[in-house]
Write an enzyme that holds these catalytic residues in place. Structure first.
Site, PDB file in Angstrom:
ATOM      1  N   HIS A 135     -13.618  -1.992  -0.331  1.00 38.81           N
ATOM      2  CA  HIS A 135     -13.468  -0.709  -1.000  1.00 38.81           C
ATOM      3  C   HIS A 135     -14.468  -0.532  -2.142  1.00 38.81           C
ATOM      4  O   HIS A 135     -14.611   0.546  -2.692  1.00 38.81           O
ATOM      5  CB  HIS A 135     -12.023  -0.548  -1.502  1.00 38.81           C
ATOM      6  CG  HIS A 135     -11.541   0.868  -1.480  1.00 38.81           C
ATOM      7  ND1 HIS A 135     -12.354   1.936  -1.791  1.00 38.81           N
ATOM      8  CD2 HIS A 135     -10.333   1.404  -1.156  1.00 38.81           C
ATOM      9  CE1 HIS A 135     -11.661   3.066  -1.693  1.00 38.81           C
ATOM     10  NE2 HIS A 135     -10.431   2.764  -1.290  1.00 38.81           N
ATOM     11  N   ARG A 136     -15.187  -1.588  -2.487  1.00 34.63           N
ATOM     12  CA  ARG A 136     -16.234  -1.433  -3.500  1.00 34.63           C
ATOM     13  C   ARG A 136     -17.443  -0.735  -2.887  1.00 34.63           C
ATOM     14  O   ARG A 136     -18.227  -0.091  -3.567  1.00 34.63           O
ATOM     15  CB  ARG A 136     -16.681  -2.812  -4.025  1.00 34.63           C
ATOM     16  CG  ARG A 136     -15.571  -3.578  -4.737  1.00 34.63           C
ATOM     17  CD  ARG A 136     -15.997  -4.988  -5.042  1.00 34.63           C
ATOM     18  NE  ARG A 136     -16.412  -5.704  -3.828  1.00 34.63           N
ATOM     19  CZ  ARG A 136     -16.806  -6.982  -3.819  1.00 34.63           C
ATOM     20  NH1 ARG A 136     -16.867  -7.666  -4.945  1.00 34.63           N
ATOM     21  NH2 ARG A 136     -17.154  -7.552  -2.692  1.00 34.63           N
TER      22      ARG A 136
END
Lengths: 374, 441
Positions: B413-414
């Site tokens: 999700h980064r």
């Protein structure tokens, strides 16, 4: 930013622009008036002897390296590529002179006559010193970077005070020239005009640091000139140039001329030690370029040019190298650890009452364990 | 037969990984010939052969981690220089060496048969029997320049110093001695495994269980050491799960047409699905990017190196198909088969095991619909293909039986937000539903 370098006095710094060399890569004998004056006695058989020395040194090095990988030795700092620098310098000394080296001076150790069985014990971590320094006039390997330069200068100062004509040679690497010890040694050697030879084997790396990081790109041979010590920058892969440079420096020292510094420009082709991975900090192409400057190949070509039939020379070298390797392997494989109480043996030259008491306590303790477990 | 145990190749290492073997069982090898590339915590190093002989057995596969001190290679060594007897010249000259004074350099020992001396003189260097123990006995110095025959008299002395350790009592550190006392175990009855014959706590455990003659009750639990690939997987998964914020998205896809295509041709369903993934990854390039937290950099790659998760007897490995985007489905079919085969053989190279930048996991082969896979460390997306099931489905306005498969995308999700991950997954699904769409992409 540019750094202005004072033009060095040619008498004080030889080879600054291009390292002094008398054997070209293809074996051609080049002429250098400074060095040639000290090579008059080197004929084919003398050069062949230097070749044999280098082959034996290399074989000792590669065998020890393999023995480390096979678990018979625990650590080995290889010298592959530096054979000429060590052999040339070692052969410029008399047996009465003294050598104070680092942990990579296996060529000196072998040529000075160190007991190879004892030598193997050092790298099996079974012995602190190995050989008897007074037997071969070579101090034990120094692990502290550059510390041996102070020992060498101290020995040379003492020799001068005693009126003896012994010379001390201290060998260290490029990284050591950045250490306080080496700089202090240069000050003392200069101030007392000690009969000492500083041999800096510039193998281009202080572990992983390229020499330029610490030298600002200037030749290391320039450094001693700042201490008033004459300096020579020599092709360290040219055994004849190294022999001649060594002879010049030794002669100066023995005749009261004081210290001389030799920068042997060479290359460490292997890792820093067997626990280092040089691929992390340098290119294979760089190593290959130095393989082309191999010190042993160069002498083979020179001998061939002189008309020497190399087959018997190579065969002789192989027999001697194999014998050395086999003896060294046997010694490494069969070395036995020392008894714990040996730790008390070499603390002082004379026995001390306190140490004797401690030894007795230790032995009693060991005996008590045996009692208890009965 | 000689067994070579893995030595400590660095200073104080406990294990090392076999990167590549350069020899195979049955190969004849010379002393110091390179046998393997071995990776320690410090470096990749070459292992030179400790013997001249034949490789009888390799105890570890490539990629496997071996403990220091564990068997690595068995050698058949023809010229047995072990202390075992049969060396007739040794025993024959044994007594004479003690009785006779050292021979002169020219003459052999009096009692030595002439041929023994001749053998020493004539034998070419590599054939010579090793001088071995003799060089240490009585602290006789080894010196490079000494002629072989001079040393001959010393060769025959037996190696006496080995007797010393056997006469010593077992020793142990005080806490271990206390434990032994508490349990009533005689230290001298324990087989020591520590350095210099030191009895360790573990030795007491072994002794304690081994010496009990009465029937042992079934233990409530047992523990075994986690080693090799399992250990690698554990470390990689822990690192990935703890350092990467995972999120996942699912999609049920009607793969009837893709499956029909797989059945009608030579391309496998997995290869066709890979094509769908590769086409989608080209449209969403960040799914193959790598997030470097230490430097806060996003690394984008020129090519898509598709990792295929393969379950083997030894554990899970991810084998990369480099530059997969340039392959057609038939090439991918062959490449997947090749990677799977070699993963099971353990013959994948280190590069193939580490170069992927996106991974596909065909969990459907285990009969399940999906799950949330943990990312292969360093990657930003992993796709799980579930089992293909025949189920009622809306198709062209009617409910019919269709082949349906759940596709899951786990992502970092980064690097990716829900929008990108969902867009990526929708693109995969679109091609799987209508393979003809690939023509347009």
């Amino acid at each position: 930013m540019s750094i202005t370098v004072p033009a060095p006095d040619p008498a004080l710094a030889a080879g600054l622009d291009c390292p002094l060399r008398v054997l070209d890569l293809d074996g051609t004998r080049l002429h250098d008036p400074l060095l040639d004056a000290h090579l008059g006695d080197i004929d084919e058989s003398a050069l062949a002897d230097l070749y044999l020395d280098m082959v034996r040194v290399r074989r000792l090095d590669t065998e020890a390296f393999a023995l480390t990988r096979q678990g018979h030795l625990v650590l080995w700092p290889p010298l592959l590529g530096q054979e000429a620098a060590q052999v040339g310098a070692a052969r410029s000394l008399e047996q009465r002179d003294w050598v104070f080296g680092s942990y990579r001076e296996h060529g000196f150790a072998l040529l000075r006559g160190a007991d190879m069985a004892e030598f193997a014990r050092i790298w099996k971590a079974y012995a602190h010193g190995g050989w008897d320094p007074h037997e071969i006039n070579m101090a034990p390997s120094q692990i502290i970077i550059g510390a041996q330069s102070l020992h060498g200068v101290g020995y040379a100062m003492a020799a001068k005070m005693d009126g003896s004509d012994e010379v001390a040679l201290t060998a260290f690497g490029d990284g050591a020239t950045s250490e306080g010890d080496v700089n202090e040694a240069l000050v003392w050697a200069s101030a007392f005009q000690a009969p000492v030879v500083f041999l800096c084997q510039n193998n281009q790396y202080a572990i992983s640091e390229p020499v330029a990081v610490q030298s600002g790109g200037l030749p290391l041979a320039l450094r001693p000139t700042g201490f008033g010590i004459p300096s020579m920058r020599v092709d360290g892969n040219d055994v004849l140039a190294m022999l001649a440079a060594g002879r010049i420096a030794v002669e100066r020292a023995r005749s009261g001329g004081g210290p001389t510094f030799i920068e042997a420009v060479t290359y460490r082709r292997g890792p820093h030690t067997t626990t280092d991975d040089p691929k992390r900090y340098r290119d294979e192409a760089e190593v290959e370029a130095w393989v082309a400057k191999d010190p042993i190949d160069r002498v083979e070509r020179a001998l061939e040019r002189m008309g020497v039939d190399m087959d018997p020379v190579r065969a002789e070298a192989k027999v001697r190298a194999d014998r050395l390797a086999k003896e060294f392997r046997a010694a490494a494989e069969h070395a036995e650890p020392p008894a714990a109480e040996e730790i008390f043996d070499n603390v002082y030259a004379q026995p001390s009452r306190r140490l004797e008491r401690q030894r007795a306590e230790h032995l009693a303790f060991v005996a008590s364990l045996a009692e208890e477990s009965k | 037969m000689k067994t070579f145990l893995l030595p400590d190749l660095g200073e104080g290492l406990t294990d090392s990984e076999i990167v590549a073997w350069r020899v195979k069982e049955g190969d004849a090898v010379e002393l110091n010939q390179p046998l393997a590339d071995i990776e320690t915590a410090k470096a990749v190093v070459e292992l030179p052969s400790p013997y001249e002989g034949t490789i009888a057995k390799l105890h570890a596969a490539e990629g496997e981690t071996v403990d220091v001190g564990a068997p690595l290679i068995d050698f058949d060594v023809a010229d047995d220089d072990a202390p075992a007897p049969s060396g007739s010249d040794e025993s024959a000259t044994d007594a004479s060496a003690h009785d006779d004074p050292a021979p002169s350099p020219e003459g052999g020992p009096v009692a030595t048969p002439a041929d023994t001396v001749a053998e020493v003189r004539d034998a070419p260097a590599p054939e010579e029997k090793p001088e071995k123990v003799s060089v240490l006995v009585g602290h006789i110095t080894v010196h490079g320049g000494k002629p072989t025959r001079k040393r001959r008299a010393w060769d025959v002395e037996p190696f006496t110093r080995q007797e010393r350790p056997s006469g010593r009592p077992n020793r142990a550190m005080p806490p271990v001695r206390k434990l032994a006392k508490e349990r009533g175990i005689d230290l001298q009855s324990v087989r020591p495994s520590g350095r210099d014959g030191l009895v360790t706590r573990a030795d007491l455990e072994t002794a304690g269980t081994a010496s009990g003659p009465q029937a042992q009750p079934q233990p409530a639990s047992t523990r075994e050491k986690v080693t090799g690939l399992r250990k690698h997987t554990a470390a990689a998964m822990t690192q990935s799960a703890l350092t990467v914020p995972h999120a996942a998205t699912f999609h049920q896809v009607d793969v009837t047409e893709t499956l029909a295509l797989a059945r009608s041709g030579d391309a496998s369903f997995l290869a066709l699905a890979s094509r769908a993934i590769l086409l989608a990854a080209k449209r969403w390039p960040d799914v193959t990017a790598a997030f470097h937290a230490d430097t806060m950099e996003l690394e984008r790659f020129a090519h898509i190196n598709l990792g295929i998760a393969v379950s083997t007897d030894r554990g899970l490995v991810v084998a990369s198909i480099d530059e997969a985007e340039s392959m057609d489905a038939l090439e991918l079919t062959a490449a997947i088969k090749d990677r799977a085969t070699r993963a099971r053989e353990g013959s994948l190279t280190m590069a193939e095991l580490t170069s992927s930048n996106i991974t596909i996991s065909n969990v459907g082969v285990f009969g399940v619909d999906g799950g949330i896979p943990i990312l292969n460390p360093g990657e930003s997306a992993i796709i799980a293909l579930g089992a293909v099931r025949r189920m009622p489905w809306e198709h062209e306005g009617e409910i019919v039986l269709r082949d349906v498969c759940t596709v899951t995308v786990s992502f970092d999700h980064r690097v990716l937000d829900g929008r990108e991950a969902a867009g990526f997954l929708a693109d995969i699904a679109a091609v799987l539903e209508r393979p003809a769409l690939a023509l347009a992409r």
